[in-house]
Design a protein around this motif. Structure first.
Motif, PDB file in Angstrom:
ATOM      1  N   GLY A   1      -3.740 -17.620  -2.944  1.00  0.00           N
ATOM      2  CA  GLY A   1      -2.886 -16.846  -3.808  1.00  0.00           C
ATOM      3  C   GLY A   1      -3.487 -15.611  -4.440  1.00  0.00           C
ATOM      4  O   GLY A   1      -2.977 -14.441  -4.413  1.00  0.00           O
ATOM      5  N   LEU A   2      -4.879 -15.906  -4.774  1.00  0.00           N
ATOM      6  CA  LEU A   2      -5.601 -14.603  -5.425  1.00  0.00           C
ATOM      7  C   LEU A   2      -5.810 -13.635  -4.251  1.00  0.00           C
ATOM      8  O   LEU A   2      -5.635 -12.174  -4.662  1.00  0.00           O
ATOM      9  CB  LEU A   2      -6.918 -15.013  -6.040  1.00  0.00           C
ATOM     10  CG  LEU A   2      -7.004 -15.970  -7.175  1.00  0.00           C
ATOM     11  CD1 LEU A   2      -8.246 -16.658  -7.519  1.00  0.00           C
ATOM     12  CD2 LEU A   2      -6.514 -15.422  -8.495  1.00  0.00           C
ATOM     13  N   PHE A   3      -6.115 -13.908  -3.102  1.00  0.00           N
ATOM     14  CA  PHE A   3      -6.294 -13.089  -2.106  1.00  0.00           C
ATOM     15  C   PHE A   3      -4.949 -12.251  -1.762  1.00  0.00           C
ATOM     16  O   PHE A   3      -5.028 -11.009  -1.463  1.00  0.00           O
ATOM     17  CB  PHE A   3      -6.894 -13.635  -0.709  1.00  0.00           C
ATOM     18  CG  PHE A   3      -8.212 -14.504  -1.085  1.00  0.00           C
ATOM     19  CD1 PHE A   3      -9.297 -13.676  -0.979  1.00  0.00           C
ATOM     20  CD2 PHE A   3      -8.206 -15.674  -1.074  1.00  0.00           C
ATOM     21  CE1 PHE A   3     -10.462 -14.205  -1.011  1.00  0.00           C
ATOM     22  CE2 PHE A   3      -9.348 -16.476  -1.435  1.00  0.00           C
ATOM     23  CZ  PHE A   3     -10.728 -15.646  -1.238  1.00  0.00           C
ATOM     24  N   ALA A   4      -3.809 -12.971  -1.708  1.00  0.00           N
ATOM     25  CA  ALA A   4      -2.733 -12.461  -1.176  1.00  0.00           C
ATOM     26  C   ALA A   4      -2.076 -11.365  -1.987  1.00  0.00           C
ATOM     27  O   ALA A   4      -1.867 -10.331  -1.882  1.00  0.00           O
ATOM     28  CB  ALA A   4      -1.571 -13.644  -0.873  1.00  0.00           C
TER      29      ALA A   4
ATOM     30  N   ALA B   1      -1.533  -5.887  -3.896  1.00  0.00           N
ATOM     31  CA  ALA B   1      -1.576  -4.702  -4.869  1.00  0.00           C
ATOM     32  C   ALA B   1      -2.498  -3.607  -4.674  1.00  0.00           C
ATOM     33  O   ALA B   1      -2.130  -2.420  -5.197  1.00  0.00           O
ATOM     34  CB  ALA B   1      -2.313  -5.374  -6.162  1.00  0.00           C
ATOM     35  N   ARG B   2      -3.484  -3.996  -3.989  1.00  0.00           N
ATOM     36  CA  ARG B   2      -4.374  -2.834  -3.149  1.00  0.00           C
ATOM     37  C   ARG B   2      -3.773  -1.901  -2.188  1.00  0.00           C
ATOM     38  O   ARG B   2      -3.772  -0.833  -2.230  1.00  0.00           O
ATOM     39  CB  ARG B   2      -5.621  -3.466  -2.782  1.00  0.00           C
ATOM     40  CG  ARG B   2      -6.781  -2.397  -2.019  1.00  0.00           C
ATOM     41  CD  ARG B   2      -7.764  -2.900  -1.469  1.00  0.00           C
ATOM     42  NE  ARG B   2      -8.827  -3.246  -2.541  1.00  0.00           N
ATOM     43  CZ  ARG B   2     -10.244  -3.271  -2.011  1.00  0.00           C
ATOM     44  NH1 ARG B   2     -10.448  -3.332  -0.902  1.00  0.00           N
ATOM     45  NH2 ARG B   2     -11.101  -3.459  -3.008  1.00  0.00           N
ATOM     46  N   HIS B   3      -2.881  -2.814  -1.313  1.00  0.00           N
ATOM     47  CA  HIS B   3      -2.346  -2.089  -0.132  1.00  0.00           C
ATOM     48  C   HIS B   3      -0.632  -2.311  -0.228  1.00  0.00           C
ATOM     49  O   HIS B   3      -0.251  -2.954   0.940  1.00  0.00           O
ATOM     50  CB  HIS B   3      -2.745  -2.491   1.069  1.00  0.00           C
ATOM     51  CG  HIS B   3      -4.267  -2.042   1.264  1.00  0.00           C
ATOM     52  ND1 HIS B   3      -4.707  -0.636   1.217  1.00  0.00           N
ATOM     53  CD2 HIS B   3      -5.515  -2.838   1.232  1.00  0.00           C
ATOM     54  CE1 HIS B   3      -6.082  -0.779   1.379  1.00  0.00           C
ATOM     55  NE2 HIS B   3      -6.389  -2.095   1.420  1.00  0.00           N
TER      56      HIS B   3
ATOM     57  N   VAL C   1       2.497  -4.269   3.094  1.00  0.00           N
ATOM     58  CA  VAL C   1       2.968  -5.543   3.072  1.00  0.00           C
ATOM     59  C   VAL C   1       4.564  -5.866   3.081  1.00  0.00           C
ATOM     60  O   VAL C   1       5.195  -5.173   2.587  1.00  0.00           O
ATOM     61  CB  VAL C   1       2.562  -6.158   1.785  1.00  0.00           C
ATOM     62  CG1 VAL C   1       2.934  -7.620   1.522  1.00  0.00           C
ATOM     63  CG2 VAL C   1       1.051  -6.243   1.662  1.00  0.00           C
ATOM     64  N   THR C   2       4.886  -6.769   3.988  1.00  0.00           N
ATOM     65  CA  THR C   2       6.353  -6.935   4.290  1.00  0.00           C
ATOM     66  C   THR C   2       6.866  -7.780   3.136  1.00  0.00           C
ATOM     67  O   THR C   2       7.737  -7.400   2.298  1.00  0.00           O
ATOM     68  CB  THR C   2       6.584  -7.611   5.568  1.00  0.00           C
ATOM     69  OG1 THR C   2       6.332  -6.923   6.597  1.00  0.00           O
ATOM     70  CG2 THR C   2       8.271  -7.896   5.579  1.00  0.00           C
TER      71      THR C   2
ATOM     72  N   ALA D   1       2.894  -4.560 -11.066  1.00  0.00           N
ATOM     73  CA  ALA D   1       3.607  -3.246 -11.061  1.00  0.00           C
ATOM     74  C   ALA D   1       3.442  -2.846  -9.549  1.00  0.00           C
ATOM     75  O   ALA D   1       4.580  -2.270  -9.200  1.00  0.00           O
ATOM     76  CB  ALA D   1       3.018  -2.524 -11.952  1.00  0.00           C
ATOM     77  N   PRO D   2       2.415  -2.753  -9.077  1.00  0.00           N
ATOM     78  CA  PRO D   2       2.591  -2.123  -7.544  1.00  0.00           C
ATOM     79  C   PRO D   2       3.300  -2.792  -6.555  1.00  0.00           C
ATOM     80  O   PRO D   2       3.826  -2.057  -5.878  1.00  0.00           O
ATOM     81  CB  PRO D   2       0.875  -2.065  -7.073  1.00  0.00           C
ATOM     82  CG  PRO D   2       0.198  -2.392  -8.566  1.00  0.00           C
ATOM     83  CD  PRO D   2       0.950  -3.197  -9.361  1.00  0.00           C
TER      84      PRO D   2
END
Length: 263
Positions: free
Chosen positions: A123-126, A131-133, A137-138, A192-193
């Motif tokens: 979950g940390l990676f996902a 949030a970075r990209h 992401v769908t 937020a992102p």
């Protein structure tokens, strides 16, 4: 000139070694194992790709309770994985994920947007990569996901945590204990992102999870994401601990992903 030629030959050989591929099968589908950025990678291909070449990105524990993965493969989704174990969603792991994403888009012509699947610490990676990209992401499917590393592996709430993993996390992030406790980019703090990009989130978790307590992780994400106007669905498994992951009947997971892929 001779030295330049030798250098070019060396670089070409290194490139071939870097992307050397081994083809096998997984659950009856073609599986390719190769290396990108010195990390082991896997791509499992559907028999016939669905329109738009959709894909689901398992961020950790490839092959664990793969009910939804298998079902999506039958529906034309690709399944991918890069080994970023023991990196706990740190920026260095996200950089490696960026390289893998670029490789997949170039070499497999996959959809520009992926479905991120975060099991447990995955979950940390996902959430962090989303949030970075957010434009890539769908939707996100988290399964008993770690959403705050202070909860796990930190053990700073009422869960036991994992002292060994906590020390590894501090090292890979380059944090002192104080810096880790003050960090504001855990998934629970950085939604937020995702909300701004209207990324739907599905979480499957057990209400008796002693390893990754849902009141410190999934439920915090649910509350805060709703407050931000985000779309989130949480499926709670009564009496279930951290394991086993997923659902025996993965239809609710598969339906959630396919509905939002079609939007």
């Amino acid at each position: 000139m001779k030295n330049l030629l030798v250098t070019l030959i060396f670089l070409l050989a290194l490139s071939c070694q870097l992307y050397a591929q081994t083809d096998t099968t997984w659950k009856g589908f073609k599986r390719a194992d190769f290396v990108v950025a010195e990390r082991k990678c896997i791509v499992v291909s559907p028999h016939v790709a669905a329109p738009g070449r959709p894909w689901i990105w398992r961020t950790e524990f490839f092959g664990n309770e793969p009910h939804a993965d298998s079902a999506l493969l039958t529906k034309g989704y690709y399944l991918v994985y890069i080994d970023v174990q023991n990196m706990y969603g740190a920026p260095v792991a996200l950089d490696l994920m960026d390289q893998f994403y670029a490789y997949l888009i170039k070499n497999y012509q996959l959809n520009k947007k992926t479905v991120l699947e975060g099991f447990s610490r995955g979950g940390l990676f996902a959430f962090n990569w989303a949030a970075r990209h957010p434009e890539k992401v769908t939707c996100i499917y988290g399964d008993a996901p770690v959403c705050d590393f202070k909860s796990w592996p930190g053990g700073k709430g009422h869960g036991p945590g994992s002292p060994k993993d906590w020390q590894k996390l501090l090292a890979v992030y380059g944090f002192t204990e104080e810096q880790a406790m003050a960090y504001k980019l855990n998934p629970v703090d950085n939604l937020a992102p995702l909300a701004k990009a209207h990324i739907p989130v599905l979480i499957v978790c057990g209400d008796a999870d002693k390893t990754v307590p849902i009141d410190e992780n999934a439920f915090v994400v649910e509350k805060r994401y709703k407050e931000l106007g985000g779309e989130i669905k949480v499926i709670v498994k009564p009496g279930a601990d951290h394991h086993p992951h997923s659902l025996k009947n993965p239809a609710p997971i598969v339906d959630f992903i396919m509905v939002h892929q079609a939007l």
